[in-house]
Scaffold this motif. Sequence first.
Motif, PDB file in Angstrom:
ATOM      1  N   TYR A   1       3.335   3.753  -2.984  1.00 15.25           N
ATOM      2  CA  TYR A   1       3.136   4.587  -4.182  1.00 15.25           C
ATOM      3  C   TYR A   1       2.423   3.800  -5.283  1.00 15.25           C
ATOM      4  CZ  TYR A   1       4.301   7.408  -8.289  1.00 15.25           C
ATOM      5  OH  TYR A   1       4.225   8.141  -9.451  1.00 15.25           O
TER       6      TYR A   1
ATOM      7  N   LEU B   1      -9.936   3.102 -10.711  1.00 16.79           N
ATOM      8  CA  LEU B   1     -11.167   3.884 -10.544  1.00 16.79           C
ATOM      9  C   LEU B   1     -11.461   4.721 -11.796  1.00 16.79           C
ATOM     10  CD1 LEU B   1     -10.771   5.091  -6.838  1.00 16.79           C
ATOM     11  CD2 LEU B   1     -12.475   3.470  -7.713  1.00 16.79           C
ATOM     12  N   GLU B   2     -10.412   5.307 -12.389  1.00 19.93           N
ATOM     13  CA  GLU B   2     -10.585   6.106 -13.607  1.00 19.93           C
ATOM     14  C   GLU B   2     -11.092   5.246 -14.757  1.00 19.93           C
ATOM     15  OE1 GLU B   2      -6.898   7.989 -14.437  1.00 19.93           O
ATOM     16  OE2 GLU B   2      -6.948   9.269 -12.650  1.00 19.93           O
TER      17      GLU B   2
ATOM     18  N   LYS C   1       0.815  -1.224   0.000  1.00 18.32           N
ATOM     19  CA  LYS C   1       0.000   0.000   0.000  1.00 18.32           C
ATOM     20  C   LYS C   1       0.854   1.283   0.000  1.00 18.32           C
ATOM     21  CE  LYS C   1      -4.184  -1.946   2.006  1.00 18.32           C
ATOM     22  NZ  LYS C   1      -5.259  -1.792   3.024  1.00 18.32           N
TER      23      LYS C   1
ATOM     24  N   GLU D   1     -14.757   4.341 -14.165  1.00 18.88           N
ATOM     25  CA  GLU D   1     -15.597   5.520 -14.408  1.00 18.88           C
ATOM     26  C   GLU D   1     -15.767   5.750 -15.908  1.00 18.88           C
ATOM     27  OE1 GLU D   1     -15.591  10.317 -13.439  1.00 18.88           O
ATOM     28  OE2 GLU D   1     -14.217   8.980 -12.379  1.00 18.88           O
TER      29      GLU D   1
ATOM     30  N   ASN E   1      -1.335   3.253  -4.602  1.00 14.05           N
ATOM     31  CA  ASN E   1      -2.130   4.453  -4.856  1.00 14.05           C
ATOM     32  C   ASN E   1      -2.294   4.705  -6.353  1.00 14.05           C
ATOM     33  OD1 ASN E   1      -2.446   5.002  -2.101  1.00 14.05           O
ATOM     34  ND2 ASN E   1      -0.503   6.147  -2.020  1.00 14.05           N
ATOM     35  N   LEU E   2      -1.212   4.517  -7.087  1.00 10.30           N
ATOM     36  CA  LEU E   2      -1.250   4.735  -8.528  1.00 10.30           C
ATOM     37  C   LEU E   2      -2.198   3.743  -9.200  1.00 10.30           C
ATOM     38  CD1 LEU E   2       0.223   6.638 -10.550  1.00 10.30           C
ATOM     39  CD2 LEU E   2       1.834   4.781 -10.964  1.00 10.30           C
ATOM     40  N   TYR E   3      -2.104   2.480  -8.800  1.00  9.08           N
ATOM     41  CA  TYR E   3      -2.925   1.436  -9.428  1.00  9.08           C
ATOM     42  C   TYR E   3      -4.408   1.627  -9.111  1.00  9.08           C
ATOM     43  CZ  TYR E   3      -4.661  -3.169 -10.737  1.00  9.08           C
ATOM     44  OH  TYR E   3      -5.378  -4.191 -11.314  1.00  9.08           O
ATOM     45  N   THR E   4      -4.733   1.861  -7.837  1.00 17.56           N
ATOM     46  CA  THR E   4      -6.148   2.009  -7.462  1.00 17.56           C
ATOM     47  C   THR E   4      -6.767   3.245  -8.099  1.00 17.56           C
ATOM     48  OG1 THR E   4      -5.393   3.087  -5.413  1.00 17.56           O
ATOM     49  CG2 THR E   4      -5.958   0.748  -5.291  1.00 17.56           C
ATOM     50  N   ASN E   5      -6.019   4.336  -8.181  1.00 16.38           N
ATOM     51  CA  ASN E   5      -6.533   5.541  -8.833  1.00 16.38           C
ATOM     52  C   ASN E   5      -6.800   5.301 -10.312  1.00 16.38           C
ATOM     53  OD1 ASN E   5      -6.483   7.078  -6.515  1.00 16.38           O
ATOM     54  ND2 ASN E   5      -4.416   7.906  -6.902  1.00 16.38           N
ATOM     55  N   GLN E   6      -5.886   4.595 -10.966  1.00 16.89           N
ATOM     56  CA  GLN E   6      -6.075   4.311 -12.381  1.00 16.89           C
ATOM     57  C   GLN E   6      -7.229   3.348 -12.599  1.00 16.89           C
ATOM     58  OE1 GLN E   6      -3.152   2.281 -15.459  1.00 16.89           O
ATOM     59  NE2 GLN E   6      -2.394   4.326 -14.945  1.00 16.89           N
TER      60      GLN E   6
END
Length: 614
Positions: A592, A602-603, A590, A606, A595-600
């Motif tokens: 860098y 979610l994008e 958990k 969406e 965070n990068l993977y989960t944000n991508q």
Amino acid sequence: MARIEENLEENKVTQKLNIGIWRKLFKYLTEFKNALLIAGIIMIGVAGIDVVMPLMTKYAIDNFIIKSTTKGLGLFALVYFLIIIFQVINVRLFIRQAGKIETHLAYHIRKLGFKRLQQLSFSYYDNSSVGWLMARMTSDVARLSEIISWGLIDMVWALVMMIGFIGIMLYHDVKLTLISMSVVLPLFFIGVFFQKKILKSYRSVRKLNSQITADFSEGVSGAKTTKTLVREEENLKEFKHDAGSMRNSAVRAAMFSSLFLPIVISMGSIGTGLALWVGGNSVITLGLSYGTFVMFITYTIQFFEPVSQLAATIAELQNAQASAERIISLIKTEPDIWDKEDVIAKYGDLFHAKEENWEKIKGEIQFKDVCFAYKNGEKVLNNFNLKIKKGQTIALVGETGSGKSTIVNLICRFYEPNSGGILIDGKDYRERSLLWLQSNIGYVLQSPHLFSGTIKDNIKYGKLDATEVEVERAAKLVNAHNFIMKLEKGYDTEVGEGGGNLSTGEKQLISFARAIVADPALFVLDEATSSIDTETERMIQSAIEKVLEGRTSFVVAHRLSTIVSADKILVIRKGKITEAGNHRELIMRKGYYYNLYTNQLLEDKEKESKEVFA
């Protein structure tokens, strides 16, 4: 349009006429010395006949006109006719020889320049625009081949003529010769003055011509960007500025050139006038025969023709020196990355491989205390260490400018470490040849470049002797075969310049096929899926697993979904490895990467939702 800064080598040109530049150039043209010698001998013959003709006129006046007799006129006419025939043959041979030299010379210089461009390292292209290089290989080469093939041979003709004229004139009347030639010394100093002015103006013209070539190149390649940014008016203003500057420099150069020749002709007329005055008085006092007087006047008038030609050739040399300086600077530019002599002796160079001595690459790679900085001073890696086992897939993740592409470019030896070493199968890769390494690498870029030709041709660039079966197998492996067969001509379909007839995804699939047709031991994907649509990405993703199996590979990733199966994922930040592990390990940490993977993720979800409800 982005402004193109003056090329670094452009700053190195000399500001004075430099014979050394031409001496260096002729070292590269030794294979043409015999052809130039033959042309020079022909021109000596042409000049010799030109020198003899006034003597024939003198003989005719003194022996036929003054004596009022036709005795021997038939033999004289025959000799005169044979001389004319000989001159016609000489002129024809000269034009043919000079034309051949010009054509072959341009070919030879361009071949030397193009060969050097193939040898130069990436760092050279970092500081050189396409426009500058195009100007060197086209207009500069054309200018040089013209001045060497025609100008220098004309100079031989002019010098032989002048020496012949002065020699015969001195033989007949020293005083009249000295009076007739009294304008030569002032003419020399006038010539020196104009030569400096012409050199300065023409150097400016050549520099601005390169800038305009660069403007055109950028205008064509960046047409879409120009329109999207509504930059047409600004681009036009910048182009008008460059074109206007070139026009002013060209007008200035033409003005000095156009003034120079009339001054030479005027000075020649003064010399002719002096010869008429003094020679006429000598004829009246019977100290000089009428035939000799006419010969002197003819020589005096004709003498300044070779002087004019010599002046014009010198002016042309002033013009061409700027081109010579630029061509020499390109040919003499040494690559930053070059194999040592003992390595070349064993493995061959970029153009002459000794494949029988090439070791097979297993795929173990190690960075040992590698430090690297670009020429502009930007330091990227400092004491970087990394060890990769045979057959591993290594993914590199990080922000733009973190050093991901630098690492793979160092592996491919597009650049070399400033200190430390990179080992392949336990041996520093500088102890083997560039061609050995790069022939074993399959490289797929983010923006694929296809060459003009067919799809088949482009795939075969990866292996020129590939059979049609191998080409088709490579295309099938990357899922490109189906879309190729839907095209009207299949594998024989023309891709257009830069692959313009195909979509980005189709170009990417072909570049994948091109990379693997040679069955490379090492594979590099530099954000190869970041500029394609989701469907094509899935096709490529399914192919990647097949392609990378058993090969040591590096994936610079933008879309993290493409690297979840990588053996090791490295998070690179400011040239250092801050996280390392497989996808599962990094998610659990958990940090860098998480965070990068989960944000991508979610994008992407969406985006998919919007597509469903659109």
